[in-house]
Motif scaffolding. Structure first.
Motif, PDB file in Angstrom:
ATOM      1  N   ILE A 186       0.839  -1.208   0.000  1.00 45.93           N
ATOM      2  CA  ILE A 186       0.000   0.000   0.000  1.00 45.93           C
ATOM      3  C   ILE A 186       0.868   1.250   0.000  1.00 45.93           C
ATOM      4  O   ILE A 186       0.622   2.201  -0.741  1.00 45.93           O
ATOM      5  N   VAL A 187       1.909   1.233   0.841  1.00 42.51           N
ATOM      6  CA  VAL A 187       2.801   2.387   0.908  1.00 42.51           C
ATOM      7  C   VAL A 187       3.500   2.615  -0.421  1.00 42.51           C
ATOM      8  O   VAL A 187       3.614   3.748  -0.907  1.00 42.51           O
ATOM      9  N   ASP A 188       3.946   1.531  -1.050  1.00 44.58           N
ATOM     10  CA  ASP A 188       4.616   1.650  -2.355  1.00 44.58           C
ATOM     11  C   ASP A 188       3.660   2.205  -3.405  1.00 44.58           C
ATOM     12  O   ASP A 188       4.049   3.021  -4.254  1.00 44.58           O
ATOM     13  N   ALA A 189       2.400   1.763  -3.345  1.00 49.82           N
ATOM     14  CA  ALA A 189       1.414   2.240  -4.322  1.00 49.82           C
ATOM     15  C   ALA A 189       1.129   3.733  -4.122  1.00 49.82           C
ATOM     16  O   ALA A 189       0.971   4.483  -5.084  1.00 49.82           O
ATOM     17  N   ILE A 190       1.090   4.158  -2.862  1.00 47.88           N
ATOM     18  CA  ILE A 190       0.867   5.583  -2.576  1.00 47.88           C
ATOM     19  C   ILE A 190       2.032   6.411  -3.090  1.00 47.88           C
ATOM     20  O   ILE A 190       1.853   7.466  -3.710  1.00 47.88           O
ATOM     21  N   ASP A 191       3.256   5.942  -2.826  1.00 51.30           N
ATOM     22  CA  ASP A 191       4.441   6.672  -3.305  1.00 51.30           C
ATOM     23  C   ASP A 191       4.456   6.748  -4.832  1.00 51.30           C
ATOM     24  O   ASP A 191       4.810   7.788  -5.412  1.00 51.30           O
ATOM     25  N   LYS A 192       4.084   5.662  -5.477  1.00 49.96           N
ATOM     26  CA  LYS A 192       4.078   5.659  -6.940  1.00 49.96           C
ATOM     27  C   LYS A 192       3.005   6.593  -7.481  1.00 49.96           C
ATOM     28  O   LYS A 192       3.224   7.313  -8.466  1.00 49.96           O
ATOM     29  N   GLY A 193       1.848   6.592  -6.830  1.00 49.87           N
ATOM     30  CA  GLY A 193       0.775   7.477  -7.279  1.00 49.87           C
ATOM     31  C   GLY A 193       1.067   8.944  -7.035  1.00 49.87           C
ATOM     32  O   GLY A 193       0.567   9.811  -7.752  1.00 49.87           O
ATOM     33  N   ALA A 194       1.888   9.216  -6.018  1.00 47.56           N
ATOM     34  CA  ALA A 194       2.211  10.611  -5.688  1.00 47.56           C
ATOM     35  C   ALA A 194       3.270  11.200  -6.604  1.00 47.56           C
ATOM     36  O   ALA A 194       3.525  12.405  -6.549  1.00 47.56           O
ATOM     37  N   GLY A 196       3.174  11.728  -9.749  1.00 46.85           N
ATOM     38  CA  GLY A 196       2.618  12.642 -10.738  1.00 46.85           C
ATOM     39  C   GLY A 196       1.983  13.883 -10.159  1.00 46.85           C
ATOM     40  O   GLY A 196       1.544  14.769 -10.905  1.00 46.85           O
ATOM     41  N   LEU A 197       1.896  13.972  -8.815  1.00 39.60           N
ATOM     42  CA  LEU A 197       1.274  15.138  -8.192  1.00 39.60           C
ATOM     43  C   LEU A 197       2.197  16.347  -8.284  1.00 39.60           C
ATOM     44  O   LEU A 197       3.414  16.233  -8.230  1.00 39.60           O
ATOM     45  N   THR A 198       1.593  17.503  -8.395  1.00 39.44           N
ATOM     46  CA  THR A 198       2.373  18.747  -8.492  1.00 39.44           C
ATOM     47  C   THR A 198       2.896  19.158  -7.128  1.00 39.44           C
ATOM     48  O   THR A 198       2.244  18.929  -6.101  1.00 39.44           O
ATOM     49  N   THR A 199       4.065  19.769  -7.127  1.00 42.86           N
ATOM     50  CA  THR A 199       4.623  20.294  -5.888  1.00 42.86           C
ATOM     51  C   THR A 199       3.982  21.641  -5.577  1.00 42.86           C
ATOM     52  O   THR A 199       3.238  22.198  -6.385  1.00 42.86           O
ATOM     53  N   LYS A 200       4.300  22.163  -4.399  1.00 43.77           N
ATOM     54  CA  LYS A 200       3.752  23.453  -3.989  1.00 43.77           C
ATOM     55  C   LYS A 200       4.214  24.556  -4.936  1.00 43.77           C
ATOM     56  O   LYS A 200       3.445  25.454  -5.296  1.00 43.77           O
ATOM     57  N   GLU A 201       5.492  24.498  -5.346  1.00 41.57           N
ATOM     58  CA  GLU A 201       6.026  25.521  -6.252  1.00 41.57           C
ATOM     59  C   GLU A 201       5.355  25.429  -7.618  1.00 41.57           C
ATOM     60  O   GLU A 201       5.014  26.453  -8.228  1.00 41.57           O
ATOM     61  N   GLU A 202       5.149  24.192  -8.098  1.00 42.91           N
ATOM     62  CA  GLU A 202       4.498  24.026  -9.396  1.00 42.91           C
ATOM     63  C   GLU A 202       3.053  24.500  -9.356  1.00 42.91           C
ATOM     64  O   GLU A 202       2.567  25.120 -10.313  1.00 42.91           O
ATOM     65  N   ALA A 203       2.362  24.219  -8.251  1.00 47.22           N
ATOM     66  CA  ALA A 203       0.986  24.686  -8.115  1.00 47.22           C
ATOM     67  C   ALA A 203       0.917  26.209  -8.100  1.00 47.22           C
ATOM     68  O   ALA A 203      -0.011  26.808  -8.660  1.00 47.22           O
ATOM     69  N   GLN A 204       1.913  26.845  -7.438  1.00 49.66           N
ATOM     70  CA  GLN A 204       1.951  28.304  -7.411  1.00 49.66           C
ATOM     71  C   GLN A 204       2.191  28.876  -8.810  1.00 49.66           C
ATOM     72  O   GLN A 204       1.584  29.887  -9.183  1.00 49.66           O
TER      73      GLN A 204
END
Length: 448
Positions: A186-194, A196-204
């Protein structure tokens, strides 16, 4: 009388004993000698044969830290112990602990300081633990049976809503034992899914790119550099505006206000007309003959064009207008400037060549206009006059200024003197742009 004589004789016997007085600091001797302390055992009677020891936290450089001592002792069945002095939060007693040594006939007063001062001695409150009960498991009731009993009652006597809530909680409950073997997956799947998420700087960066304001610099330390001029008016359009203001300069500084206003695209803006008059009346660099004055005349001409362009496009409505119809009503405006206005502030559909001023484009036009107004007003604009010219509410106009990073505030005496404003303007709030720019944070939605 006999009682009095007995007491007197006893006092005389004590005084004749010749007890000497000696002061000693409250420290734990390394030799392990007895140190008197005050202890309290609430609700427990201590056997007189119980022995105690005093323990202390040692300093790095030797000795014992002040306020870091505790007392501990035991009997065959019970253990007694106290907390460190500094953790008990007790104010101490009103007495000084003394130790009378009969063999040497000395009375030693112990104090917590090494200078011999008679200060209150802390009290150690003793707790106790029964040795035979230490190995028994805790008898505290578990919370689980309570919840199970409550759910049973709810399912039996509860309303439909209560029963539905109980079933929902049961569905959401996670069986810890069942997922023990797959936790790592589960932890590995969460890390893999994360990944593609944008960082705080990218979101800004995304948020900044979608703002309906001119291109800006969020690191600029001078308000003039927050919204560079050629980010609002491209350089090619800026050069094309030069001939447009030549007739204004040719009129000189005489009292020919109506003739000057007639040269500008929009003739009914109090804000634009007041600033034209101010430039004409100013001498030197900021006047009509100076470099700074000529620069501001070009900006005013562009702002006047935005006023007229806005009115024309709003009359066109959602059906839009063809470029030729817009150019006809903006007669005298350089073609390159008109093309720039159409490309920045209008939208066209695939099946039509008509230009439409959408709500988003109207907001963008307003912020471009206000950024130029701030530049002419030395970054402290009067939003009330601009709101009246645009037939907008003052609150809506102020909100547009805030979207540019402005704060609405009254100016100090020094700021009014810098801008050449009269004392009557001290109570008028102005839209002030500071650097580095700080944009308002989005408001959180109402909790449902």
């Amino acid at each position: 009388m006999s009682t009095f004589s007995k007491k007197r004789k006893r006092a005389e016997s004590v005084s004749n004993a010749g007890v000497s007085l000696q002061l000693s600091s409250h420290e734990i001797p390394e030799s392990g000698a007895a140190v008197p302390v005050l202890v309290s055992t609430p609700g427990v009677d201590l056997p007189s044969s119980t022995s105690f020891k005093v323990y202390g936290k040692k300093r790095k450089n030797g000795g014992v830290e002040p306020g870091k001592t505790m007392v501990a002792g035991e009997t065959p069945t019970v253990e007694f112990f106290s907390s460190f002095e500094s953790e008990t939060n007790t104010p101490g007693s009103r007495y000084v602990v003394a130790l009378h040594d009969r063999s040497t006939k000395t009375l030693r007063l112990f104090t917590p300081t090494s200078d011999g001062a008679a200060v209150p001695t802390p009290v150690h409150f003793l707790k106790h633990t029964v040795k035979s009960l230490k190995s028994l498991p805790s008898s505290l009731p578990s919370v689980l049976p309570y919840f199970e009993a409550r759910n049973t009652l709810g399912e039996t006597f509860g309303t439909k809503k209560a029963k539905a809530q109980i079933k929902q909680r049961e569905r959401q409950k996670v069986d810890v034992d069942a997922v023990k073997g797959v936790v790592s997956h589960i932890v590995d799947a969460i890390d893999k899914g994360a990944e593609g998420l944008t960082t705080k700087e990218e979101a800004q960066e995304v948020a900044n790119s979608t703002r309906l304001v001119p291109p800006f610099s969020d690191t600029a330390t001078d308000p003039a550099d927050v919204y560079p001029l050629h980010n609002i008016i491209p350089e090619v359009e800026w050069k094309a505006l030069g001939p447009s203001i030549s007739p204004v300069i040719a009129l000189g500084t005489g009292s020919r206000a109506k003739e000057r206003q007639a040269i500008f695209p929009f003739k009914h803006s109090s804000w634009v007309n007041d600033h034209i008059a101010r430039i004409v009346q100013t001498e030197g660099r900021g006047g009509i003959e100076g470099k700074h004055g000529k620069k501001n005349l070009r900006i005013l001409y562009y702002i006047s064009a935005l006023f007229l362009f806005r009115n024309i496009m709003q009359r066109g409505g959602i059906q839009g207008l063809e470029k030729e119809a817009i150019a006809e009503k903006l007669e005298g405006l350089p073609g390159v400037v008109l093309d720039g206005l159409l490309s920045r502030f209008t939208e066209t559909t695939r099946a039509s060549t008509k230009h439409v001023l959408t709500t988003a484009m109207l907001t963008k036009l307003h912020t471009y206009m206000f950024a130029l107004c701030l530049r002419v007003d030395n970054y402290a604009a009067d939003s009330t006059v601009i709101a009246k010219d645009l037939s907008l509410g003052v609150a809506q106009t102020n909100q547009l200024f805030r979207s540019l990073g402005c704060k609405l505030s009254a100016l100090s005496d020094r700021e009014r003197a810098r801008l050449g404003l009269p004392d009557s303007a001290k109570d008028t709030k102005r839209a002030v742009l500071n650097a580095p720019v700080v944009f308002p944070k989005p408001k959180a939605g109402k909790r449902k």
